[in-house]
Design a protein around this motif. Sequence first.
Motif, mmCIF file in Angstrom:
data_model
loop_
_atom_site.group_PDB
_atom_site.id
_atom_site.type_symbol
_atom_site.label_atom_id
_atom_site.label_comp_id
_atom_site.label_asym_id
_atom_site.label_seq_id
_atom_site.Cartn_x
_atom_site.Cartn_y
_atom_site.Cartn_z
ATOM 1 N N LEU A 1 0.830 -1.212 0.000
ATOM 2 C CA LEU A 1 0.000 0.000 0.000
ATOM 3 C C LEU A 1 0.863 1.260 0.000
ATOM 4 C CD1 LEU A 1 -2.845 -1.034 2.474
ATOM 5 C CD2 LEU A 1 -3.072 -0.566 0.023
ATOM 6 N N VAL A 2 1.932 1.263 0.805
ATOM 7 C CA VAL A 2 2.844 2.420 0.816
ATOM 8 C C VAL A 2 3.465 2.593 -0.568
ATOM 9 C CG1 VAL A 2 5.016 3.338 1.760
ATOM 10 C CG2 VAL A 2 3.295 2.362 3.295
ATOM 11 N N LEU A 3 3.846 1.478 -1.204
ATOM 12 C CA LEU A 3 4.421 1.562 -2.550
ATOM 13 C C LEU A 3 3.418 2.150 -3.537
ATOM 14 C CD1 LEU A 3 6.624 0.989 -4.669
ATOM 15 C CD2 LEU A 3 5.706 -1.348 -4.827
ATOM 16 N N ALA A 4 2.198 1.657 -3.529
ATOM 17 C CA ALA A 4 1.189 2.124 -4.492
ATOM 18 C C ALA A 4 0.817 3.589 -4.243
ATOM 19 C CB ALA A 4 -0.053 1.235 -4.410
ATOM 20 N N ILE A 5 0.485 3.913 -3.006
ATOM 21 C CA ILE A 5 0.069 5.286 -2.691
ATOM 22 C C ILE A 5 1.254 6.238 -2.809
ATOM 23 C CG2 ILE A 5 -0.828 6.771 -0.849
ATOM 24 C CD1 ILE A 5 -2.477 4.244 0.057
ATOM 25 N N GLY A 6 2.422 5.792 -2.371
ATOM 26 C CA GLY A 6 3.617 6.625 -2.471
ATOM 27 C C GLY A 6 4.012 6.897 -3.912
ATOM 28 N N THR A 7 3.851 5.912 -4.782
ATOM 29 C CA THR A 7 4.153 6.112 -6.205
ATOM 30 C C THR A 7 3.243 7.180 -6.789
ATOM 31 O OG1 THR A 7 4.998 3.860 -6.465
ATOM 32 C CG2 THR A 7 4.240 4.978 -8.466
ATOM 33 N N TRP A 8 1.958 7.078 -6.482
ATOM 34 C CA TRP A 8 1.006 8.093 -6.956
ATOM 35 C C TRP A 8 1.382 9.477 -6.419
ATOM 36 C CZ3 TRP A 8 -2.347 10.767 -3.610
ATOM 37 C CH2 TRP A 8 -3.203 11.677 -4.248
ATOM 38 N N ALA A 9 1.649 9.561 -5.107
ATOM 39 C CA ALA A 9 1.961 10.848 -4.488
ATOM 40 C C ALA A 9 3.272 11.429 -5.024
ATOM 41 C CB ALA A 9 2.026 10.689 -2.966
ATOM 42 N N ALA A 10 4.283 10.581 -5.198
ATOM 43 C CA ALA A 10 5.570 11.053 -5.726
ATOM 44 C C ALA A 10 5.425 11.528 -7.175
ATOM 45 C CB ALA A 10 6.627 9.961 -5.609
ATOM 46 N N ASN A 11 4.622 10.830 -7.965
ATOM 47 C CA ASN A 11 4.343 11.278 -9.344
ATOM 48 C C ASN A 11 3.722 12.665 -9.337
ATOM 49 O OD1 ASN A 11 5.159 9.525 -11.425
ATOM 50 N ND2 ASN A 11 3.481 8.123 -10.983
ATOM 51 N N ARG A 12 2.706 12.861 -8.502
ATOM 52 C CA ARG A 12 2.048 14.172 -8.438
ATOM 53 C C ARG A 12 3.026 15.230 -7.950
ATOM 54 N NH1 ARG A 12 -0.311 15.817 -11.427
ATOM 55 N NH2 ARG A 12 -1.099 17.553 -10.226
ATOM 56 N N ALA A 13 3.834 14.899 -6.943
ATOM 57 C CA ALA A 13 4.794 15.869 -6.404
ATOM 58 C C ALA A 13 5.810 16.278 -7.465
ATOM 59 C CB ALA A 13 5.497 15.295 -5.173
ATOM 60 N N GLU A 14 6.305 15.303 -8.235
ATOM 61 C CA GLU A 14 7.247 15.650 -9.310
ATOM 62 C C GLU A 14 6.602 16.618 -10.294
ATOM 63 O OE1 GLU A 14 10.534 12.117 -9.773
ATOM 64 O OE2 GLU A 14 8.781 12.029 -11.087
ATOM 65 N N ALA A 15 5.359 16.363 -10.656
ATOM 66 C CA ALA A 15 4.661 17.241 -11.599
ATOM 67 C C ALA A 15 4.432 18.627 -10.992
ATOM 68 C CB ALA A 15 3.331 16.613 -12.012
ATOM 69 N N LEU A 16 4.027 18.666 -9.744
ATOM 70 C CA LEU A 16 3.728 19.950 -9.106
ATOM 71 C C LEU A 16 4.989 20.769 -8.830
ATOM 72 C CD1 LEU A 16 0.988 18.669 -6.656
ATOM 73 C CD2 LEU A 16 0.630 20.230 -8.585
ATOM 74 N N TYR A 17 6.065 20.105 -8.457
ATOM 75 C CA TYR A 17 7.326 20.810 -8.194
ATOM 76 C C TYR A 17 8.137 21.043 -9.462
ATOM 77 C CZ TYR A 17 6.692 20.049 -3.145
ATOM 78 O OH TYR A 17 6.236 20.052 -1.859
ATOM 79 N N GLY A 18 7.807 20.314 -10.525
ATOM 80 C CA GLY A 18 8.490 20.501 -11.802
ATOM 81 C C GLY A 18 9.908 19.961 -11.835
ATOM 82 N N ARG A 19 10.194 18.947 -11.015
ATOM 83 C CA ARG A 19 11.528 18.344 -11.058
ATOM 84 C C ARG A 19 11.473 16.891 -10.588
ATOM 85 N NH1 ARG A 19 11.772 21.859 -6.562
ATOM 86 N NH2 ARG A 19 12.494 20.833 -4.670
#
Length: 155
Positions: free
Chosen positions: A55-73
């Motif tokens: 669950l941490v892997l799945a939710i963390g992957t989604w959250a990290a993807n969004r964070a990369e997009a929002l932070y632009g890096r």
Amino acid sequence: MQGFLDRFALFIATLGPFGHLPKAPGTWGSLAAVVAAPWLFLPLSFPLRVLALLLVLAIGTWAANRAEALYGRKDPGSVVVDELLGQWLTLLPFAALAPLELAAGFVLFRIMDILKPWPVRAVERGVPGGLGVMLDDAVAAIPAAGLLWLFIALI
């Protein structure tokens, strides 16, 4: 303007305030994971710990993807949900750990995560997006867990 899902993704990706602490947010994220483990992770049965990690892997992957997009890096420093995955994966083989053993697990994981020996660096460079953010810490946890087992066996 960020919507609720974006704010929620950033909250998960940064483990709330831990990713925003000054100096070495990855260390703060790992420390938070180790401190929480005796109450939130280690008491679970082994199958439930594996499920929690998935669950941490799945939710963390989604959250990290969004964070990369929002932070632009790629892999922003404030994203520390991967430290939660890596730290708890380091502790996975053990049902209970003494404070010294938890501290050793913390140090061993941080060493593997910072030094990024092969294949950790290869995963970091070769797997894009949030999955890459999460998987390099998961791979770093494997030798850390082995070294923790050795440490426990020798003390």
